[in-house]
Motif scaffolding. Structure first.
Motif, PDB file in Angstrom:
ATOM      1  N   GLN A 179       0.826  -1.085  -0.071  1.00 45.42           N
ATOM      2  CA  GLN A 179       0.124   0.063  -0.091  1.00 45.42           C
ATOM      3  C   GLN A 179       0.994   1.319   0.029  1.00 45.42           C
ATOM      4  O   GLN A 179       0.571   2.194  -0.535  1.00 45.42           O
ATOM      5  CB  GLN A 179      -0.799  -0.140   1.091  1.00 45.42           C
ATOM      6  CG  GLN A 179      -0.590   0.294   2.419  1.00 45.42           C
ATOM      7  CD  GLN A 179      -0.151   1.639   3.104  1.00 45.42           C
ATOM      8  OE1 GLN A 179      -0.620   2.485   2.316  1.00 45.42           O
ATOM      9  NE2 GLN A 179       0.620   1.705   4.056  1.00 45.42           N
ATOM     10  N   VAL A 233      -8.668  -9.470  -7.097  1.00 48.27           N
ATOM     11  CA  VAL A 233      -9.221  -7.991  -6.899  1.00 48.27           C
ATOM     12  C   VAL A 233      -8.125  -6.853  -7.549  1.00 48.27           C
ATOM     13  O   VAL A 233      -7.019  -7.292  -8.055  1.00 48.27           O
ATOM     14  CB  VAL A 233      -8.841  -7.567  -5.411  1.00 48.27           C
ATOM     15  CG1 VAL A 233      -8.851  -6.258  -5.185  1.00 48.27           C
ATOM     16  CG2 VAL A 233      -9.737  -8.448  -4.482  1.00 48.27           C
ATOM     17  N   PRO A 250     -12.092   3.029   0.412  1.00 47.40           N
ATOM     18  CA  PRO A 250     -11.052   2.224  -0.157  1.00 47.40           C
ATOM     19  C   PRO A 250      -9.618   2.705   0.651  1.00 47.40           C
ATOM     20  O   PRO A 250      -8.779   1.897   0.808  1.00 47.40           O
ATOM     21  CB  PRO A 250     -10.937   2.646  -1.614  1.00 47.40           C
ATOM     22  CG  PRO A 250     -11.362   3.803  -1.800  1.00 47.40           C
ATOM     23  CD  PRO A 250     -12.757   3.764  -0.439  1.00 47.40           C
ATOM     24  N   LEU A 266      -5.222   4.800  -2.073  1.00 49.20           N
ATOM     25  CA  LEU A 266      -6.021   4.102  -2.935  1.00 49.20           C
ATOM     26  C   LEU A 266      -7.481   4.688  -3.043  1.00 49.20           C
ATOM     27  O   LEU A 266      -7.985   5.344  -2.263  1.00 49.20           O
ATOM     28  CB  LEU A 266      -6.543   2.694  -2.288  1.00 49.20           C
ATOM     29  CG  LEU A 266      -5.234   1.740  -2.147  1.00 49.20           C
ATOM     30  CD1 LEU A 266      -5.750   0.547  -1.551  1.00 49.20           C
ATOM     31  CD2 LEU A 266      -4.755   1.484  -3.592  1.00 49.20           C
ATOM     32  N   LEU A 315     -14.718  -1.414   1.869  1.00 50.10           N
ATOM     33  CA  LEU A 315     -13.785  -0.810   1.031  1.00 50.10           C
ATOM     34  C   LEU A 315     -14.337  -0.332  -0.112  1.00 50.10           C
ATOM     35  O   LEU A 315     -13.869   0.549  -0.795  1.00 50.10           O
ATOM     36  CB  LEU A 315     -12.707  -1.731   0.493  1.00 50.10           C
ATOM     37  CG  LEU A 315     -11.997  -2.617   1.449  1.00 50.10           C
ATOM     38  CD1 LEU A 315     -11.039  -3.612   1.104  1.00 50.10           C
ATOM     39  CD2 LEU A 315     -11.210  -1.754   2.387  1.00 50.10           C
ATOM     40  N   LEU A 367      -9.208  -7.745   2.077  1.00 54.90           N
ATOM     41  CA  LEU A 367      -9.999  -7.776   0.914  1.00 54.90           C
ATOM     42  C   LEU A 367     -11.032  -8.775   0.702  1.00 54.90           C
ATOM     43  O   LEU A 367     -12.137  -8.601   0.391  1.00 54.90           O
ATOM     44  CB  LEU A 367      -8.956  -7.808  -0.228  1.00 54.90           C
ATOM     45  CG  LEU A 367      -7.716  -6.825  -0.538  1.00 54.90           C
ATOM     46  CD1 LEU A 367      -7.014  -7.029  -1.585  1.00 54.90           C
ATOM     47  CD2 LEU A 367      -8.457  -5.300  -0.407  1.00 54.90           C
ATOM     48  N   VAL A 422     -11.246   0.263  -5.055  1.00 49.37           N
ATOM     49  CA  VAL A 422     -11.071  -1.383  -4.853  1.00 49.37           C
ATOM     50  C   VAL A 422     -12.265  -2.052  -5.558  1.00 49.37           C
ATOM     51  O   VAL A 422     -13.316  -2.051  -5.090  1.00 49.37           O
ATOM     52  CB  VAL A 422     -10.992  -1.701  -3.253  1.00 49.37           C
ATOM     53  CG1 VAL A 422     -10.778  -3.300  -3.249  1.00 49.37           C
ATOM     54  CG2 VAL A 422      -9.897  -1.235  -2.687  1.00 49.37           C
ATOM     55  N   VAL A 426      -6.966  -2.956  -7.295  1.00 54.68           N
ATOM     56  CA  VAL A 426      -7.029  -1.795  -6.304  1.00 54.68           C
ATOM     57  C   VAL A 426      -6.286  -0.564  -7.328  1.00 54.68           C
ATOM     58  O   VAL A 426      -5.470  -0.753  -8.004  1.00 54.68           O
ATOM     59  CB  VAL A 426      -5.982  -1.949  -4.968  1.00 54.68           C
ATOM     60  CG1 VAL A 426      -6.805  -3.061  -4.273  1.00 54.68           C
ATOM     61  CG2 VAL A 426      -4.589  -2.532  -5.690  1.00 54.68           C
ATOM     62  N   VAL A 458      -7.458   0.414   3.267  1.00 58.50           N
ATOM     63  CA  VAL A 458      -6.461  -0.430   3.169  1.00 58.50           C
ATOM     64  C   VAL A 458      -5.218   0.306   3.219  1.00 58.50           C
ATOM     65  O   VAL A 458      -4.160  -0.165   3.964  1.00 58.50           O
ATOM     66  CB  VAL A 458      -6.404  -0.892   1.336  1.00 58.50           C
ATOM     67  CG1 VAL A 458      -5.022  -1.638   1.183  1.00 58.50           C
ATOM     68  CG2 VAL A 458      -7.757  -1.668   1.338  1.00 58.50           C
TER      69      VAL A 458
END
Length: 122
Positions: free
Chosen positions: A29, A54, A84, A35, A80, A97, A38, A56, A87
């Motif tokens: 991250q 997923v 988001p 972010l 999320l 997630l 997501v 991101v 994260v």
């Protein structure tokens, strides 16, 4: 007792019994930056080790998050969708997630522990 493993693609997986929780590492991250979106998978989806599960998206780039093991998705972190950035603030805890039921515990054999993972990002 829960056991946590790491992948070379910067995912973590916390296993308790036959249930695993998956997310991206704090290192990942940090590399992505803030972010902004997501894209979560559908529950009930069967996934193979290495599948893209997923996506991101950050202010810098979009990145795929891969399945560290095979299994079936049982739950996604719906928080999320509206937040988001969770994260970013809690990558290895509340920013998880998805959760999944393991199909083959032998998939865990190739994963790293915290010390081995940290050595790859040092």
């Amino acid at each position: 007792m829960a056991q946590t493993y790491f992948t070379s693609d910067h995912e973590w997986i916390r296993v308790e019994g036959d249930v695993a929780t998956v997310g991206i590492t704090n290192y990942a991250q940090e590399q992505l930056g803030d972010l902004v979106f997501v894209e979560l998978p559908e529950t009930g989806r069967a996934i193979a080790k290495g599948d893209t599960v997923v996506v991101v998206e950050s202010v810098k780039a979009a990145s795929d998050v891969y399945a560290p093991i095979a299994g079936e998705i049982t739950e996604v972190n719906d928080t999320l969708s509206s937040d988001p950035a969770l994260v970013n603030s809690a990558a290895e805890s509340g920013g998880w997630l998805w959760k999944m039921k393991l199909t083959d515990a032998a998939d865990l054999d190739g994963l790293m522990d915290r010390a081995a993972y940290d050595a790859t990002t040092a």
